[in-house]
Write a protein that holds these residues in place. Structure first.
Motif, short mmCIF file in Angstrom:
data_model
loop_
_atom_site.label_atom_id
_atom_site.label_comp_id
_atom_site.label_asym_id
_atom_site.label_seq_id
_atom_site.Cartn_x
_atom_site.Cartn_y
_atom_site.Cartn_z
N SER A 70 -10.85 4.80 -11.10
CA SER A 70 -12.12 4.56 -10.42
C SER A 70 -12.03 3.44 -9.38
N TYR A 71 -11.27 2.37 -9.66
CA TYR A 71 -11.20 1.30 -8.67
C TYR A 71 -10.57 1.81 -7.37
N LEU A 72 -9.43 2.51 -7.48
CA LEU A 72 -8.76 3.02 -6.28
C LEU A 72 -9.67 3.96 -5.50
N VAL A 73 -10.35 4.85 -6.20
CA VAL A 73 -11.21 5.82 -5.55
C VAL A 73 -12.47 5.17 -4.98
N ASN A 74 -13.11 4.31 -5.78
CA ASN A 74 -14.36 3.70 -5.33
C ASN A 74 -14.16 2.74 -4.17
N HIS A 75 -13.06 2.01 -4.17
CA HIS A 75 -12.79 1.10 -3.05
C HIS A 75 -12.76 1.88 -1.74
N GLN A 76 -12.20 3.07 -1.80
CA GLN A 76 -12.06 3.87 -0.59
C GLN A 76 -13.36 4.61 -0.23
N ILE A 77 -14.07 5.07 -1.23
CA ILE A 77 -15.37 5.69 -0.96
C ILE A 77 -16.32 4.66 -0.37
N ASP A 78 -16.32 3.45 -0.94
CA ASP A 78 -17.21 2.39 -0.46
C ASP A 78 -16.88 1.97 0.97
N SER A 79 -15.67 2.22 1.42
CA SER A 79 -15.28 1.84 2.78
C SER A 79 -16.03 2.66 3.84
N GLY A 80 -16.50 3.85 3.44
CA GLY A 80 -17.17 4.73 4.40
C GLY A 80 -16.21 5.58 5.21
N HIS A 81 -14.91 5.51 4.86
CA HIS A 81 -13.90 6.25 5.63
C HIS A 81 -13.18 7.30 4.78
N SER A 82 -13.79 7.72 3.68
CA SER A 82 -13.19 8.74 2.82
C SER A 82 -14.02 10.01 2.88
N PHE A 83 -13.31 11.13 2.89
CA PHE A 83 -13.99 12.41 3.11
C PHE A 83 -13.51 13.46 2.11
N GLY A 84 -14.36 14.44 1.90
CA GLY A 84 -14.01 15.53 1.02
C GLY A 84 -14.34 16.87 1.67
N VAL A 85 -13.65 17.89 1.23
CA VAL A 85 -13.94 19.25 1.67
C VAL A 85 -14.70 19.96 0.55
N PHE A 86 -15.84 20.51 0.90
CA PHE A 86 -16.69 21.21 -0.06
C PHE A 86 -16.70 22.70 0.27
N GLU A 150 -4.45 -6.57 -8.68
CA GLU A 150 -4.81 -6.86 -10.07
C GLU A 150 -5.76 -5.79 -10.60
N LYS A 151 -6.72 -5.39 -9.79
CA LYS A 151 -7.66 -4.36 -10.21
C LYS A 151 -6.99 -2.99 -10.26
N LEU A 152 -5.93 -2.83 -9.50
CA LEU A 152 -5.19 -1.57 -9.48
C LEU A 152 -4.23 -1.47 -10.67
N GLY A 153 -4.01 -2.61 -11.34
CA GLY A 153 -3.03 -2.69 -12.41
C GLY A 153 -3.14 -1.63 -13.50
N PRO A 154 -4.33 -1.37 -14.04
CA PRO A 154 -4.44 -0.36 -15.11
C PRO A 154 -3.97 1.03 -14.68
N LEU A 155 -4.22 1.41 -13.42
CA LEU A 155 -3.76 2.71 -12.95
C LEU A 155 -2.24 2.70 -12.78
N LEU A 156 -1.69 1.59 -12.31
CA LEU A 156 -0.24 1.47 -12.16
C LEU A 156 0.45 1.59 -13.51
N ALA A 157 -0.22 1.17 -14.57
CA ALA A 157 0.35 1.29 -15.91
C ALA A 157 0.41 2.75 -16.36
N VAL A 158 -0.55 3.54 -15.89
CA VAL A 158 -0.57 4.97 -16.23
C VAL A 158 0.55 5.71 -15.50
N LEU A 159 0.82 5.28 -14.27
CA LEU A 159 1.90 5.86 -13.45
C LEU A 159 2.89 4.74 -13.12
N PRO A 160 3.75 4.37 -14.04
CA PRO A 160 4.60 3.19 -13.86
C PRO A 160 5.55 3.25 -12.67
N HIS A 161 5.81 4.43 -12.14
CA HIS A 161 6.69 4.53 -10.97
C HIS A 161 5.91 4.42 -9.65
#
Length: 287
Positions: A70-86, A150-161
């Motif tokens: 959520s941190y990785l995704v929300n940081h980018q959504i909150d930027s106003g520069h993230s887009f999706g295809v519906f 630091e906030k990205l840390g938990p996701l990096l632990a899920v994907l250690p590489h």
């Protein structure tokens, strides 16, 4: 040659090349869970890297990823520069989804079928529970507002590489950081997370969205876009942008041959070219 005539975008003066049924929208906080699910599912089940490195226990890793993306995704959504295809013609699988406009039905208490039926079956089971019209995401953030490691840390632990992969590209990048890094907002757009649902692959969504985003970022005033690529198709699109933009690969390595300082194949047994691409949106202005 593909024509840019689909005006269902946030900026109708910048149409896309996507099929008429698809619409590009700016992502909002309400789309966060869907975007997290697409990114995690695409990476863990259909990437040429992550399912090779982590072939077992994908159900548990999927939920750990969903919890911590959520941190990785929300940081980018909150930027106003993230887009999706519906998909405007999306057919809901359940009435409940139709009533709410879409819903994610992942349940960590449900039994995984991976052990009995394999990775593909488990991936398909989870895909069928993604009952919403968002089918692809292109997440980005302004380089002047970097990610908090630091906030990205938990996701990096899920994907250690994941962390080491980005670090290697950084070390191999020959550029002086001052030569490209942003000094203010709306200079360099950082692309981080490209993902399309498996059932929509082959529709040229990633390429159409990428080229649309180049034009959109240019119109918003950005001078460049940087993106790390873990798939050949993504590298192809971003390393060879359409005129008048100029792009290329600034650093790369191959997971099958790269060795760390101790001589270990850090990303074995994955066999994939990893790249960092940089696209100049206003090359004439910089000459």
């Amino acid at each position: 040659m593909t024509q840019n005539n689909n005006t269902k975008t946030p900026n109708p003066s910048n149409p896309s090349s996507l099929k008429p049924r698809y619409e590009i929208r700016q992502l909002e906080p309400k789309h966060s869970e869907w975007a997290c699910a697409i990114v995690i599912h695409s990476n863990l089940f259909h990437s040429p890297v992550w399912p090779v490195l982590y072939p077992e226990g994908l159900n548990a890793r999927t939920f750990e990823g969903l919890d911590n993306a959520s941190y990785l995704v929300n940081h980018q959504i909150d930027s106003g520069h993230s887009f999706g295809v519906f998909d405007t013609e999306y057919q809901f699988k359940r009435e409940e989804s139709k009533a709410t406009g879409g819903k994610l039905y992942w349940d960590r208490n449900e039994k995984s079928v991976q052990e009995e039926n394999g990775m593909e079956a488990e991936g398909q089971r989870l895909l069928e529970q993604m009952d919403f019209p968002l089918v692809s995401v292109a997440l980005s953030y302004d380089g002047a507002d970097p990610l908090d490691l630091e906030k990205l840390g938990p996701l990096l632990a899920v994907l250690p590489h994941f962390g080491p992969l980005y670090h290697v590209l950084e070390v191999l990048d020959p550029r002086e950081k001052e030569s490209w890094a942003p000094k203010a907002h709306k200079e360099v757009l950082m692309r981080n997370a490209t993902a399309t649902r498996h059932d929509y692959e082959g529709e040229k969504i990633m390429a159409g969205m990428a080229r649309w985003l180049m034009r959109e970022a240019d119109a918003r005033g950005f001078r460049a876009i940087q993106i790390e690529c873990v798939h050949d198709a993504v590298t192809h699109v971003w390393s060879d942008p359409p005129a008048p933009y100029k792009g290329g690969i600034v650093s790369e390595f191959h997971t099958g041959t790269f060795k760390d300082e101790e001589g270990q194949l850090l990303f074995a047994p994955a066999q994939q070219r990893i790249t960092k691409c940089y696209v100049e949106l206003k090359p004439k202005a910089q000459d």
